[in-house]
Scaffold this active site. Structure first.
Site, PDB file in Angstrom:
ATOM      1  NE  ARG A   1      -0.763  -3.552  -0.303  1.00 48.90           N
ATOM      2  CZ  ARG A   1       0.253  -2.871   0.212  1.00 48.90           C
ATOM      3  NH1 ARG A   1       0.151  -2.359   1.413  1.00 48.90           N
ATOM      4  NH2 ARG A   1       1.364  -2.719  -0.465  1.00 48.90           N
TER       5      ARG A   1
ATOM      6  NE  ARG B   1      -6.331   5.445 -10.347  1.00 48.57           N
ATOM      7  CZ  ARG B   1      -5.066   5.037 -10.387  1.00 48.57           C
ATOM      8  NH1 ARG B   1      -4.535   4.635 -11.521  1.00 48.57           N
ATOM      9  NH2 ARG B   1      -4.328   5.040  -9.302  1.00 48.57           N
TER      10      ARG B   1
ATOM     11  NE  ARG C   1       2.868 -17.440   0.592  1.00 48.29           N
ATOM     12  CZ  ARG C   1       2.952 -18.732   0.355  1.00 48.29           C
ATOM     13  NH1 ARG C   1       3.084 -19.587   1.339  1.00 48.29           N
ATOM     14  NH2 ARG C   1       2.871 -19.209  -0.877  1.00 48.29           N
TER      15      ARG C   1
ATOM     16  NE  ARG D   1       6.237  -8.499  -6.658  1.00 49.81           N
ATOM     17  CZ  ARG D   1       5.713  -7.661  -5.781  1.00 49.81           C
ATOM     18  NH1 ARG D   1       4.886  -6.728  -6.174  1.00 49.81           N
ATOM     19  NH2 ARG D   1       6.000  -7.747  -4.504  1.00 49.81           N
TER      20      ARG D   1
ATOM     21  CD  GLU E   1       8.494 -10.530  -5.124  1.00 49.52           C
ATOM     22  OE1 GLU E   1       9.035  -9.547  -5.666  1.00 49.52           O
ATOM     23  OE2 GLU E   1       7.506 -10.427  -4.393  1.00 49.52           O
TER      24      GLU E   1
ATOM     25  CE1 TYR F   1       0.598  -7.256   2.422  1.00 49.55           C
ATOM     26  CE2 TYR F   1       1.061  -4.966   1.941  1.00 49.55           C
ATOM     27  CZ  TYR F   1       0.866  -6.265   1.519  1.00 49.55           C
ATOM     28  OH  TYR F   1       0.932  -6.565   0.185  1.00 49.55           O
TER      29      TYR F   1
ATOM     30  CG  ASP G   1       3.261   0.342   1.558  1.00 47.42           C
ATOM     31  OD1 ASP G   1       3.797  -0.735   1.264  1.00 47.42           O
ATOM     32  OD2 ASP G   1       2.179   0.721   1.085  1.00 47.42           O
TER      33      ASP G   1
END
Ligand code: FAD
Ligand code: UDP
Length: 363
Positions: free
Chosen positions: A170, A174, A247, A278, A298, A346, A348
Site C-alpha cells: 500500500r 519513489r 485488530r 501515531r 492511536e 481492508y 478504503d
C-alpha cells in the site's frame, strides 16, 4: 414492512440507503453506536473537526467515485504527508528521495537505488513470501529496520514474517522528492467533516441509533424484505466456524492549550519503544488556526469480542475461514453483506462507495 433494513449507518450502509431511497425503496437504518457515520465519524470540537476513529483522508483514482462524493461535500486541497519519528530521527513518508537523503545522505535517485539494490542483494530474497521479505526487497534493510518493522509489529501485534506482503505494498516507494502519501489523482478532506456527508446521504431516511441488530430482529422479525448487513460477517453467523481475527485500536484524545503541537497532521512513531503508532493533530487536516489544539494518540490493541474490530487480518488462514462464511452468506437470498466487516476486507472509503454503488445496481 420496509424494503430494506440497513444494519450499520457507516459509509456502505449510508450510500446504499441513499441510492435505494432514490429508486423509491423504503429503508430503515439501524446502528448499535450512538451516532451515524461509523468509523468516518467526525465531531466539531471548538471549530476543529475531530476524526474520532483515526485519521481519514479521502483519496481515489476513480473519477466517477470522486464526482459522486463531491455531490455531498466540497473538499479542501489537503495532501497527506506524514512524518515518521524513529527515536530522535525524523523522516518523510512515503519512502522517497527526502527519506533516502535523511537516511543515507544521498542526493540523486541513482545513489539511492544503488544502496537499495546492494541491501536487497545482501538479503538474497528473490520472491518475497511475507511482509518482512517484501519490505526488505522493496526498500532494503535500513528502511525496514527504522521505519517498517516496529510500526508494523505494533500495528498488527504479529511478527512481520507472519503477515501478508500486500499490506506494505500500500505504501509507495519513489525516487523523486515527493512526500504525497498517496499515488491517487484525487485527494482531500471534506469541509465540515465526514459526518455531514453521511447526514446528507441519510436525509429523509429513518435511522435508529443505539440499536443492535440481534435485539432488534428478535423483536421485529419481519421488519424488512431484505437486509443489508455491514457488521462483522462471523458475528452475524454466531461465530459458527470460529471467529475471524481483527485488530482493534484505542484512541486517546487530548485538548492542549497550544496553537501548534507537532507541525503536521500525522506523525508516525515507528520504534517499538513507543506504545502508540501515531499522533494526529486534527486541525492540520483543515489548516486550522484556532488558539488551542486537539491531538489523538492511536494505540493498537488485541481484538476481543467486546472491542471494535477495526482491521480485518487478511492472512491465508482468515481468508479461508471468511470464504466459509461467504458461502453461508450467498445462500441467504434475502441478505447483502457489505463494507469492511461484511466483506472482511481492508477497504478504503472509495472502494466502499464503489462496492455499495455496485450492490445498488443489482436492485
Ligand atoms: P463502518 O464504518 O465500520 O460501519 C459499520 C457500522 O455498522 C458501524 O457503525 C457499526 O456500529 C455498525 N454495526 C456493526 N454491527 C452492528 C450490529 N450488529 N447492529 C447494529 N449496528 C452494527 N479509508 C480511507 O479511504 N482513507 C483513510 O485515511 C482511512 N483511514 C482509516 C483509519 C483507520 C484507523 C481505520 C480503522 C479505517 C480507515 N479507513 C480509511 C477505512 C474507512 O474507515 C472505511 O473504508 C469505512 O469507514 C468503511 O465503512 P463501512 O460502512 O464498511 O464500515
Ligand atoms: N507502515 C509502516 N510504517 C509507517 C506507516 C505504515 O511500516 O510509518 C506499514 C504498516 O504495516 C501499515 C501499512 O504500512 O499497516 C499500511 O499503512 P497505512 O498508512 O496505509 O495504514 P492505515 O492508515 O490503513 O492504518
Amino acid at each position: 414492512m420496509y424494503d430494506y433494513l440497513i444494519v450499520g449507518a457507516g459509509l456502505f450502509g449510508s450510500v446504499f440507503a441513499c441510492e435505494a431511497a432514490k429508486r423509491g425503496k423504503s429503508c430503515l437504518a439501524i446502528d448499535r453506536r450512538s451516532h451515524i457515520a461509523g468509523n468516518i465519524y467526525t465531531e466539531d470540537v471548538k471549530g476543529i473537526q475531530v476524526h474520532r476513529y483515526g485519521a481519514h483522508i479521502f483519496h481515489t483514482n476513480d473519477k466517477p467515485i470522486w464526482d459522486y462524493i463531491n455531490n455531498f461535500a466540497e473538499f479542501n486541497n489537503y495532501i497527506n504527508s506524514p512524518v515518521a519519528r524513529y527515536k530522535d530521527e525524523l523522516y518523510n513518508l512515503p519512502f522517497n528521495m527526502n527519506t533516502f537523503n535523511r537516511m543515507w545522505g544521498v542526493k540523486t535517485p541513482a545513489e539511492a537505488q544503488a544502496i537499495i539494490k546492494k541491501q536487497r542483494a545482501e538479503t538474497g530474497i528473490k520472491k518475497p513470501r511475507n511482509l518482512e521479505e517484501q519490505a526488505l526487497f522493496l526498500a532494503g534493510r535500513d528502511i525496514y529496520t527504522k521505519l517498517i518493522k516496529g510500526y508494523t509489529e505494533k500495528q498488527w501485534g504479529m511478527d512481520c514474517r507472519e503477515l501478508p506482503a500486500f499490506i506494505i505494498k500500500r505504501l509507495p516507494i519513489r525516487f523523486v522528492y515527493d512526500n504525497n502519501y498517496f499515488n491517487d489523482r484525487f485527494q482531500g478532506i471534506p469541509f465540515g467533516g465526514y459526518t455531514r456527508i453521511i447526514e446528507k446521504m441519510l436525509a429523509g431516511i429513518e435511522v435508529r441509533l443505539n440499536t443492535d441488530y440481534f435485539d432488534f430482529i428478535k423483536r421485529n422479525p419481519h421488519a424488512a424484505a431484505k437486509t443489508v448487513y455491514t457488521g462483522a460477517i462471523d458475528e452475524f453467523f454466531g461465530y459458527k466456524y470460529g471467529a475471524l481475527e481483527y485488530r482493534s485500536l484505542r484512541f486517546e484524545t487530548e485538548e492542549l492549550p497550544v496553537e501548534n503541537y507537532q507541525g503536521n497532521a500525522v506523525v508516525n512513531y515507528t520504534g517499538s519503544e513507543v506504545p502508540y503508532t501515531r499522533i494526529i493533530e486534527h486541525k492540520h487536516f483543515e489548516f486550522g488556526r484556532q488558539p488551542d489544539t486537539i491531538i489523538t494518540r492511536e494505540y493498537p490493541a488485541a481484538w476481543e469480542r467486546s472491542l471494535e474490530p477495526y482491521y480485518p487480518v487478511n492472512n491465508d488462514k482468515n481468508n479461508e475461514l471468511y470464504e466459509k462464511y461467504k458461502t453461508l452468506a450467498e445462500e441467504r437470498g434475502d441478505m447483502i453483506f457489505g463494507g469492511r466487516l461484511g466483506q472482511y476486507k481492508y477497504l478504503d472509503m472509495d472502494k466502499v462507495i464503489a462496492a455499495a454503488l455496485d450492490a445498488v445496481t443489482l436492485l
